[in-house]
Design an enzyme around this catalytic site. Structure first.
Site, PDB file in Angstrom:
ATOM      1  N   CYS A  58       3.110  -9.968  28.824  1.00 52.66           N
ATOM      2  CA  CYS A  58       5.010  -9.626  28.343  1.00 52.66           C
ATOM      3  C   CYS A  58       5.793 -10.478  29.040  1.00 52.66           C
ATOM      4  CB  CYS A  58       5.662  -9.124  28.244  1.00 52.66           C
ATOM      5  SG  CYS A  58       6.944  -8.556  28.029  1.00 52.66           S
ATOM      6  N   LYS A  72       2.813  -3.138  22.560  1.00 51.49           N
ATOM      7  CA  LYS A  72       2.390  -3.442  21.661  1.00 51.49           C
ATOM      8  C   LYS A  72       2.854  -4.779  21.345  1.00 51.49           C
ATOM      9  CE  LYS A  72       3.243   1.022  18.985  1.00 51.49           C
ATOM     10  NZ  LYS A  72       2.099   1.367  19.023  1.00 51.49           N
ATOM     11  N   VAL A  84       1.283  -1.239  -0.256  1.00 49.95           N
ATOM     12  CA  VAL A  84       0.291  -0.181  -0.253  1.00 49.95           C
ATOM     13  C   VAL A  84       1.118   1.120  -0.378  1.00 49.95           C
ATOM     14  CG1 VAL A  84      -1.876   1.355   1.034  1.00 49.95           C
ATOM     15  CG2 VAL A  84      -2.122  -1.617   0.987  1.00 49.95           C
ATOM     16  N   CYS A  96       6.496  -5.398  21.835  1.00 47.62           N
ATOM     17  CA  CYS A  96       7.173  -6.561  22.646  1.00 47.62           C
ATOM     18  C   CYS A  96       8.468  -5.362  23.864  1.00 47.62           C
ATOM     19  CB  CYS A  96       7.742  -7.660  22.441  1.00 47.62           C
ATOM     20  SG  CYS A  96       7.840  -8.995  24.155  1.00 47.62           S
TER      21      CYS A  96
END
Length: 567
Positions: free
Chosen positions: A495, A460, A232, A315
């Site tokens: 995590c 994230k 994209v 992470c």
């Protein structure tokens, strides 16, 4: 190559190579049709070479090439005699899109019932309404031989377009199809392979083999979902269009932006030139994680650095995971006392959620790790084995430090993809600007965010995506039905901090650092190292990922009511 069988006579696929021709011959193909002009891509085989190889196997070869979105009556007229001849045909282009368009248009001209064609299109995940309607209009308005207007492709319009076929994109496509099998969904991603990235820490620690974290993308695309294997380049939100790298567009009713983030290796001077050599490695890359384990096994003495950039990163515990597993191996091998281990963090704390810091700090002390905060890696001289850090000292002052190393594990700075960051959909920092609870874009009502690209202040991680998918699925479908979003995301992230081989501190938390444990404390106490958490990460979660999450099975991940999440 995956063969998509449309009828007894016709099949299509993405780009065919000479190695694929034997498979096609064995499948009974008698005619090979190329719908792709030469030189669209550097790695594209030339048609003449494919034609010669096909003919050597006893197949006919025909070139009916056109650019994406430019199927014209002349192309149909070339294809119709082949289709009318009754021989078994296989057509191909870059993604298979043009080939299906050509078949549907020519078959309609030959009198194949439109309901039959629409049923075939639905099975393949296409919407050919625009193609059939356009062909009828052309037939009524102008002689076919003089028509010059192209017919828009069958993949031009979709109920849902998802940008990115990572964890979020594939899982959401599966989730939506499970909720409404009639949805026309286009999943856009140029990648040929899909990775279970949480496994790379274990690869770097000698627990997993790298190949176990990698699968072919084509094998993971849900049935009935169109996969457009292109990049994209931008959005035209006024027209509800996604712009692709060949300048074609895909139209959507609802858009989900989930391309992940970019590992900005080049932001550190000299890093790209030395990665994978000179003792410089990173578990953030599939091809480098095995090198991490090689370095760890071979290092018997010297300085080992583990770096972490400023947030946000995917992470946030990954740099520490690599460090703790390495230290555990060195201790078991009896060499830890000879290895000088340093953790160099651009941030100011060991971990962002204070409840987990005591357990982590105990391992820092157990392994004798020197911690350095406000240290940002700026450059690497691999040959000299020298790293330069900028140390912030307050009041906007800083100093540059040169430090020698023998091994260095690097976590690079990270940012949103450029086509998102420079778009009208981004916030001031370049991230997709979404409501942190509904995950709907703040300004554009038919656009949604998913995964690492979003501005939401969550960790994230793949575990975060797993909880986000049902929220996006439920809210998107509600909006399509004229209702308001009713479900919310609480910022959950997980995590699993591998503090030693066999034990993990399972950090689970949401917005504001609120602890959100999945399991009762008698089973897994996330603030303490646990063997049960290790078993979860090593033996259970990979199967959950491949066999449940990516297939839309939302085990222990159901969406919560919005009012509950916001209360």
């Amino acid at each position: 190559m995956k063969i998509h069988q449309v009828s007894d006579q016709f099949s299509y696929s993405s780009q065919v190579s000479e190695a694929d021709l034997a498979q096609l011959k064995e499948a009974g193909v008698e005619i090979l049709v190329c719908n792709r002009p030469d030189a669209e891509a550097a790695d594209q085989p030339e048609y003449t070479s494919l034609a010669r190889a096909a003919e050597a196997l006893g197949m006919e070869a025909h070139l009916i090439a056109f650019k994406s979105g430019h199927l014209e009556p002349g192309h149909r007229d070339q294809f119709k005699p082949l289709l009318a001849g009754g021989k078994r045909i296989h057509a191909f282009c870059r993604t298979g899109n043009r080939s299906f368009n050509l078949y549907a248009a020519a078959a309609a001209d030959l009198g194949v019932d439109h309901d039959t064609l629409r049923a075939q299109a639905r099975e393949a995940g296409f919407d050919i309404g625009p193609l059939l309607d356009g062909a009828q209009q052309q037939a009524a308005q102008a002689p076919r031989e003089t028509a010059t207007t192209g017919v828009e492709g069958a993949k031009s319009s979709f109920d849902v377009v998802i940008v990115g076929a990572g964890s979020g994109g594939v899982a959401l496509a599966s989730s939506l199809k499970r909720r409404n099998s009639r949805l026309r969904i286009n999943l856009i991603d140029p990648a040929s392979d899909h990775y279970y990235q949480p496994g790379w820490t274990m690869v770097g620690g000698g627990v997993f083999d790298a190949s176990s974290t990698r699968r072919r993308m084509a094998d993971l695309i849900p049935k009935g979902v169109v996969w457009t294997q292109q990049a994209v380049t931008g959005f035209n939100t006024a027209a509800n269009e996604v712009v692709l790298n060949d300048d074609s567009v895909v139209h959507y009713k609802q858009l989900v932006v989930a391309p992940g983030l970019v590992l900005n290796w080049s932001a550190i001077e000299g890093l790209t030139e030395t990665l994978g050599s000179n003792g410089v490695t990173s578990n953030y890359r599939y091809d480098l994680a095995p090198y991490t384990w090689e370095l760890v096994q071979n290092l018997k003495s010297g300085k080992a650095f583990f770096t972490q950039p400023a947030m946000p990163i995917k992470c946030a515990g990954a740099p520490q995971k690599a460090m703790y597993l390495s230290c555990h191996h060195w201790r078991k091998s009896g060499v830890l006392d000879s290895v000088d281990v340093h953790f160099l963090n651009a941030g100011g704390v060991l971990f962002g959620v204070k409840d987990y810091v005591p357990a982590l700090q105990s391992y820092i002390e157990r392994y004798g790790i020197s911690t350095h905060y406000s240290h940002t890696l700026k450059s690497v001289d691999g040959a000299a084995k020298v790293a330069r850090f900028e140390k912030a000292s307050g009041d906007d002052a800083s100093e540059t430090l040169e430090m020698e190393f023998d091994m260095m594990h690097v976590c690079p700075p990270q940012c949103a993809p450029d086509f998102v960051a420079r778009s009208e959909l981004a916030d001031a920092a370049g991230w997709l600007d979404v409501d942190q609870f509904t995950l709907r874009h703040k300004q554009v009502a038919n656009i949604w965010g998913l995964g690492d690209v979003m501005s939401a202040p969550n960790a994230k991680t793949m575990a975060a995506v797993r909880k986000q998918v049902p929220v996006v699925a439920e809210n998107l479908l509600a909006v399509m039905e004229g209702r308001e979003p009713a479900f919310g995301y609480d910022g959950y992230g997980s995590c699993p901090l591998t503090v030693e081989r066999g034990k993990i501190v399972l950090a689970e938390f949401g917005y504001g650092g609120k602890l959100l444990p999945t399991f009762p404390t008698w089973l897994i106490n996330g603030t303490q190292p646990s063997r049960a958490a290790w078993t979860l990460k090593k033996d259970i979660l990979p199967g959950v990922y491949w066999n449940m999450m990516l297939k839309g099975r939302e085990w222990m991940a159901g969406a919560q009511p919005l009012e509950k999440v916001k209360s």
